[in-house]
Design an enzyme around this catalytic site. Sequence first.
Site, PDB file in Angstrom:
ATOM      1  N   ARG B 323      13.219 -11.226   2.862  1.00 51.30           N
ATOM      2  CA  ARG B 323      12.774 -10.917   1.498  1.00 51.30           C
ATOM      3  C   ARG B 323      11.240 -10.892   1.434  1.00 51.30           C
ATOM      4  NH1 ARG B 323      14.812 -10.476  -4.007  1.00 51.30           N
ATOM      5  NH2 ARG B 323      16.964 -10.517  -3.311  1.00 51.30           N
ATOM      6  N   GLU B 725      13.875 -15.645 -10.947  1.00 55.79           N
ATOM      7  CA  GLU B 725      12.818 -15.713  -9.945  1.00 55.79           C
ATOM      8  C   GLU B 725      11.563 -14.882 -10.243  1.00 55.79           C
ATOM      9  OE1 GLU B 725      14.932 -16.133  -5.739  1.00 55.79           O
ATOM     10  OE2 GLU B 725      15.942 -14.711  -7.044  1.00 55.79           O
TER      11      GLU B 725
END
Lengths: 520, 766
Positions: B323, B725
Amino acid sequence: MLRRMKPKMSVQTLRFVRRGEPVTVHSVPADRTLLQVLREDLQLTAAKEGCGEGDCGACTVVIGEPTGGQLRYQAINSCIRLAHSVDGMVLWTAEDISGIVAPTLGAAASSMNKAIPALSSGLHPAQEAMVQCHGSQCGFCTPGFVMSLFALYQNTGGGQGVTRAQAQADLSGNLCRCTGYRPILDAAVAMGSLPLPAGCAVNEASTLAALKSIAPRQAEGAAYLRPRTLEALLQARARHPHAQVVAGCTDVGLWVTKQHRQFGQVLDVTATRELKRVETYPHHIAIGAAVTLEQAYTALVKERPQLQPFAKRFAGLPVRNSGTLGGNVANGSPIGDSMPLLIALGASVVLMRWDAKRQQVAHRELRLEDLYTGYRTNVMKADELLAWIKVPRPVVDEAMKVYKISKRFDDDISAVCLAIQMTCKNGLVKAVSIGAGGVAATPVRARQTEAALLGQPWTADTVMAAMATLRAEFQPISDMRASAHYRQTVLGNLLQRFWLESQGRTCINLESPATLEALA
Amino acid sequence: MNAPELNAFTGATRAAGVSHAHESARAQVEGAATYIDDIPEVRGTLHAAPVCSHAAHGILRGVDVSAALAVPGVRAVIDAGDIPGDTTLAAFALDEPVFALDTVQFVGQVIALVVADDVMTARRAARLVKLDIEPLDAVLSVHEAHALEHYVLPAVHVKRGDAQAALRRAPHQLEGRFEVGGQEHFYLEGQIAYVLPLEQNQWWVYTSTQHPGEVQHWVSHALGLSNHAVTVECRRMGGGFGGKETQAGHLAVWAAVAANKLRCPVKLRLDRDDDFMITGKRHPFAYHYRVGFDDTGLLCGLDLEMLANCGFSADLSGPVADRAIFHADNAYFLEDVAISSYRCRTNTQSHTAFRGFGGPQGVIVIERILSDIARTLGMEPLDVRLRNLYGIQERNVTHYQMKVEDNILEPLISQLALTSGYRERREQIAAWNANSPVIKKGLALTPVKFGISFTATLFNQGGALVHVYTDGSVQVNHGGTEMGQGLNTKVAQIVADELGVPFDRVLSTAADTSKVPNASATAASAGTDLNGRAAQFAARHVRDNLAAFVAGLDGVGAGSVQFEAGQVITDKSTRTFEDVVAAAYANRIQLWSDGFYRTPKIHYDKATLTGRPFYYFAYGAAVSEVAIDTLTGESRVLKVDILHDVGHSINPALDIGQIEGGFVQGMGWLTNEQLVWNEKGKLTTHAPSTYKIPATGDIPAHLKVDLWPEANREDNVHGSKAVGEPPFMLAISVFEALRDAVAQAGGQPKGMNAPGTAEEVLRAFD
């Protein structure tokens, strides 16, 4: 209660007032914490253990003590407070302040067939404001915040006039990892405008009456001794030279929770009447060893208002409400924040003991910096107790500043602390005393730097030279708070800050709320 | 400032889109919300405490438990020999022992458990266990691990175009190295598990976890049982933030092994210091980059090396480091790019998921590079950022070959720049700094573009159960977990609207592996997307049953039956929901249903990291203004303006709560939250006394959050977007503002590492 098998452990009964009624807990060991009693012995689980060291506030409860016929409300950390220290007091947790008795797990399902849940069905304004402002997410810190808010509410005549700045200061000992605090600060400001539902108001008269019914009776030979008079305290100390002496337990509490130490005999100084006073004399104030940090700093700030931001940065309010200045000084932690300040102020300490031959109190007085002999060691004898801290009052023209450098502004421990008191006459440094913390094994006086300044003209050149002296005077260590290099550099730079401030520079210290307002 | 008006939901007929208070808020403020340690203990419950390695690396030659066993109240010391199943944890890489076997691999690694009648006795005895460890060389730095090629997983390289050639051609080049520290989750509720034996070798596990299904899997694996023998329940966590995605599993396995051995309930609640020492944190990263750019600040080529400090085992390091690669572009088109990602093995805690999951460690690189390019060229950083944004028709494909179809970056950033007065403030700050010798201000605007979906495509599924009882009250259960984010509140809102009943008629219940099985972790911000949709479908099935029933009664088409405000309405009649439910029950109509959802469109090739790993992107931007003290390095965040994209908000108050909370947590990561390991590999910041998360005083008086008004362009539940997030990365604006202030003060921001502690800020002036 078959909780622990420790036949040797001395135990005694603990009594306090909860919800207006006396509560009695039998067989509580001397070293049991208040949070353990609440959660494990009484199954009252509103207060949480977040850290077990008084740094997160999840365990915050409020204690009440009568002062002058009224109740005084103080938020404290129950995780590091020894349970017996609240004997004879009033206690509230988050489950004690709403008008609803004993909320149940199924409460959410109780609003059957009602389209909209009633909003003000009995929550205390400190709770209702948190709900309405969306001040809880995971909710684990919430009961602690609610209790800090409850104390603030009670101490401000029902939350009247609470500002955001005051809320920030009073809540700095409560950590929240979810919300980012804005909604909690909103709740603190908003709670004063919410109605107080029936059943939420503290009935002070009946609570005081209930307190009378459980007035502490100190049993001879008790494992947890809380003498009421100085004589009794010193005599107890003479009898029990190995007893663990405690005041607010904000340090000793960690020895229990983190080092797993056990104390069979505890001697608590905080009930000693004489030592709970701050006395003002023409040339000094005397702060008793049982005076809380909050009260002690209030007295110090009254003498020198410039200490206000520093005072608010000493731990969080729940720690300041429990801990004492005497305890901070007696422990002599090298990073304790009071000592550099007190050293710079020329403070002295009065040690007392019971003179058995003469049947009277004996005492000696010494300069604070002479108390310490090394890392957490001092000159006190086994039968001596630190009874008073004497702090000289301000003199005309004194310049006095204390600077604290820490990773976080609030509720943190200094990487470096520097306190300077100076008087100039005709442009020359006439007197100077400098205390420093975080740079040696004990809090220290910067004598070489003082010598570099004394008698010199108060000029940039003198300051430059003194900065170099100050940086070289100590050999700090590198640790998790800062490197030795940073500590030395900043030590000098703080002297430069002192110089700039003496030249009338303002807005050069980000600590002060006034600076922040000016910057915004 | 960002508070929706009080009592905002009074009188609303629909639940979604309204700022309902958190479903547990009332219980939380009364201290009546139950966490694992609050559950009344079952008779005979024992308490456990871990025995931890004091060496960073070594051969475990012996464990002497005699002193511990001699303590009154101690029942047993449990170690690997007591594991009936596999001694290797069922973590996906199968590289972690349940208890250390013959070697220890970090300070804090759990070797055994002491079990006693009460927790303090267990903890006290645990310190009496004598460990004989023969020290081995420990690898503590990520650079050392990289040099020795110590990796937990193979390196990953992602390339597009020819970065080296582009760098050679570029009119300007910059090279830099820096490090970004890790982060302790500091969930207020520490890790805990409470395991109860049931009949016939079945087990009930109370745990504070984001992933009950994985706990079930791990516990059954360690006990040598089938999954169906273990039931895991979690009503709520006292905070998770990724720290209870895999890490909760360890606790549950340890407690289960002890409970199995002793055949009685065992609770394991970690002391905060032990929690710090044992559990993984956000991955610290080190970077080396070379970037080329032209006179206008346009990126020409980027060669980036990222070293992820994974700790001693893989845990989730693979997808975390992936990620970071996926987000090294953040909002910007990288034409010629080469990224190498190394997953370094060190003798420290095994680092794990933490809000953003590697995304922040990717975003911070490119934001830093763009700021440095602007400073190199003497350009306005915002202009450099705007110059490099993804395009709409062209320059719109990521370095992993995903077309950015929902790009709102330019209008969003421009609007924020306008409403925050960004450009005027740049000038004001420069003028202010000119007259302020000690305190200097800095300002920065940084955006975020965050990909939503688990990059492991299989996890993008959700399930739910909706039960309507005969009195018309509703229970919803789903595979997600509640950690404070308000998932249960949003799901209840969605279900309430689907059934046309008031919000308070719907009760969300504890996550429970015996209700919705095989659920994914509540992670990747996808909780509402997956479970909310699944719950919507489950409720829709029940509604369809009721609609068909009512249509039959009234002789109308089922599609014309309306469910609204507690009523069921046709052209011919209006009935209360309760009456319809009672009648339907009497007519043997099914009043409960399941729902299942899987995210459409997504796919990607794990080997090359190309494809469409994300269903959509969530966007946002923040402007932060800071002040630094050039004598001490101390800093303050003065002012923050945020404009964030949550699509059509299901609950604005909860979404703003996520945005503010995420931002402040990110601010902590980049300012005061410093993890320090000493030269022996021991974490020395292992309690809140030494590890400083933001406190009340760190919050700027001006913290303004606005929501972007547009719905999700992809078909997502109620037009919403994930929010957990993405806002975390908005805090990178704080770090860039600090570096701006350093630059304005004549310091050297280029070498600054994160976190920007006072010491680090002052170091920029050395």
